[in-house]
Write a protein that holds these residues in place. Structure first.
Motif, mmCIF file in Angstrom:
data_model
loop_
_atom_site.group_PDB
_atom_site.id
_atom_site.type_symbol
_atom_site.label_atom_id
_atom_site.label_comp_id
_atom_site.label_asym_id
_atom_site.label_seq_id
_atom_site.Cartn_x
_atom_site.Cartn_y
_atom_site.Cartn_z
ATOM 1 N N ALA A 200 104.918 -11.988 9.792
ATOM 2 C CA ALA A 200 106.320 -11.917 10.226
ATOM 3 C C ALA A 200 106.453 -12.312 11.687
ATOM 4 C CB ALA A 200 106.855 -10.503 10.002
ATOM 5 N N GLY A 201 105.515 -11.863 12.527
ATOM 6 C CA GLY A 201 105.560 -12.239 13.935
ATOM 7 C C GLY A 201 105.375 -13.737 14.132
ATOM 8 N N ARG A 204 108.558 -15.501 13.168
ATOM 9 C CA ARG A 204 109.568 -15.350 14.226
ATOM 10 C C ARG A 204 109.323 -16.369 15.332
ATOM 11 N NH1 ARG A 204 108.788 -12.392 18.627
ATOM 12 N NH2 ARG A 204 107.300 -10.989 17.598
ATOM 13 N N ARG A 205 108.068 -16.550 15.726
ATOM 14 C CA ARG A 205 107.756 -17.512 16.783
ATOM 15 C C ARG A 205 108.099 -18.929 16.369
ATOM 16 N NH1 ARG A 205 101.755 -15.439 17.496
ATOM 17 N NH2 ARG A 205 101.394 -17.464 18.522
ATOM 18 N N TYR A 209 113.335 -17.102 10.708
ATOM 19 C CA TYR A 209 113.699 -15.693 10.798
ATOM 20 C C TYR A 209 113.895 -15.021 9.446
ATOM 21 C CZ TYR A 209 114.561 -17.471 15.474
ATOM 22 O OH TYR A 209 114.430 -18.104 16.683
ATOM 23 N N GLY A 212 110.644 -14.345 7.944
ATOM 24 C CA GLY A 212 110.007 -13.254 8.668
ATOM 25 C C GLY A 212 110.551 -11.906 8.259
ATOM 26 N N GLU A 237 109.182 -4.879 14.939
ATOM 27 C CA GLU A 237 109.150 -6.311 14.607
ATOM 28 C C GLU A 237 110.414 -6.709 13.855
ATOM 29 O OE1 GLU A 237 108.580 -10.091 14.362
ATOM 30 O OE2 GLU A 237 107.081 -8.887 15.432
ATOM 31 N N ARG A 238 110.890 -5.842 12.989
ATOM 32 C CA ARG A 238 112.116 -6.159 12.258
ATOM 33 C C ARG A 238 113.300 -6.290 13.215
ATOM 34 N NH1 ARG A 238 116.437 -5.299 9.118
ATOM 35 N NH2 ARG A 238 116.259 -6.009 6.942
ATOM 36 N N LEU A 241 113.045 -9.611 14.989
ATOM 37 C CA LEU A 241 113.464 -10.706 14.109
ATOM 38 C C LEU A 241 114.987 -10.783 14.026
ATOM 39 C CD1 LEU A 241 110.793 -10.310 11.324
ATOM 40 C CD2 LEU A 241 111.416 -12.510 12.338
ATOM 41 N N CYS A 242 115.628 -9.656 13.852
ATOM 42 C CA CYS A 242 117.096 -9.640 13.753
ATOM 43 C C CYS A 242 117.726 -10.121 15.054
ATOM 44 C CB CYS A 242 117.585 -8.231 13.416
ATOM 45 S SG CYS A 242 117.217 -7.699 11.723
ATOM 46 N N ALA A 244 116.350 -12.056 17.374
ATOM 47 C CA ALA A 244 116.074 -13.486 17.567
ATOM 48 C C ALA A 244 116.964 -14.334 16.670
ATOM 49 C CB ALA A 244 114.601 -13.774 17.282
ATOM 50 N N ARG A 245 117.157 -13.904 15.428
ATOM 51 C CA ARG A 245 118.018 -14.644 14.511
ATOM 52 C C ARG A 245 119.462 -14.651 15.013
ATOM 53 N NH1 ARG A 245 119.310 -12.079 8.770
ATOM 54 N NH2 ARG A 245 120.334 -10.674 10.241
#
Length: 262
Positions: A200-201, A204-205, A209, A212, A237-238, A241-242, A244-245
């Motif tokens: 998932a990480g 994200r990178r 998303y 991920g 991490e979740r 992701l949220c 970043a998205r």
């Protein structure tokens, strides 16, 4: 002590060693006792890696890190039985890994390589690769590739390398390499929450998303009931992701029905 000569006896001895390693480590001398256990069954590097990684994690989880029970001098001593020496190295270096002490781990392995009576085993070299990868040093990728030629599908070794790729945020194509490593049979079970967390990480990178989020939701769902050891990391991490998205969507230009940015 008489060495176990048949498979049932050896299995019982290994079970005893695992029980000692993962029990609440109240006895400060348990690393030495564990080393004796593994010496008595003539454990190979794979067995040692499996037992010692779990032992170092269990000790850390109850606030009794191996780093407070052993010293670098214990690891570097040259007068020990090779299996005993390897066990103590696996324990101490694994504890450094779990604390993310990459420069210290790197220096200790380099010193160990200079004083060891025989070539370093595959798992120790994987820990060295982790130390380099965790610092985003490109030579870590070379060491990782060398380890992979010998590690085959040994899960603990692959997890160490995956951990290094996850930690090394500035590695060239680090996220892509992580995803490729995670697809190897030993890791691609789809039910390992740590693998899914690291995947998932990486996604994200790479800006993937939604994939991920799917991976991290599976990771959370795969945790044993009541397991709190890594739950906070997965939830964090979740959230990343949220965020970043949402940031990506906010920065993307809004288009009109004609396709022209408004």
């Amino acid at each position: 002590m008489t060495l176990p000569t048949n498979r049932p006896d050896r299995a019982a001895a290994l079970h005893k060693a695992r029980a000692r390693a993962t029990a609440t480590p109240d006895d400060p001398s348990w690393p030495l006792h564990l080393a004796e256990d593994l010496r008595d069954i003539r454990a190979d590097w794979k067995t040692s890696a499996e037992v010692c990684a779990d032992a170092a994690w269990a000790a850390r989880s109850v606030g009794r890190s191996v780093l407070g029970l052993l010293s670098p001098e214990d690891v570097l001593a040259t007068d020990r039985n090779p299996i005993t020496a390897r066990t103590l190295a696996h324990l101490y270096l694994s504890a450094l890994r779990f604390d993310f002490r990459c420069p210290t781990l790197q220096r200790l392995v380099e010193h160990l390589a200079e004083t060891a009576r025989q070539p370093l085993d595959c798992y120790t070299r994987a820990l060295y690769a982790f130390a380099l990868l965790g610092q985003s040093r490109p030579e870590g990728l070379t060491v990782m590739d060398e380890v992979l030629t010998e590690a085959e599908e040994h899960p603990k070794t692959l997890h160490v390398l995956l951990h290094g790729l996850w930690l090394g945020q500035d590695l060239d194509e680090g996220a892509e390499r992580l995803l490729a490593l995670s697809s190897r049979p030993a890791l691609a079970t789809g039910t390992d929450p740590i693998v899914l967390f690291r995947v998932a990480g990486a996604l994200r990178r790479l800006g993937r998303y939604d994939e991920g989020l799917s991976a991290i939701d599976r990771a959370i769902d795969c945790l044993p009931p009541g397991d709190i050891s890594v739950h906070a990391d997965l939830v964090r991490e979740r959230s990343l992701l949220c965020a970043a998205r949402d940031l990506h969507q906010h920065r993307s230009p809004t288009r009109t029905s004609s396709g022209v940015p408004s």
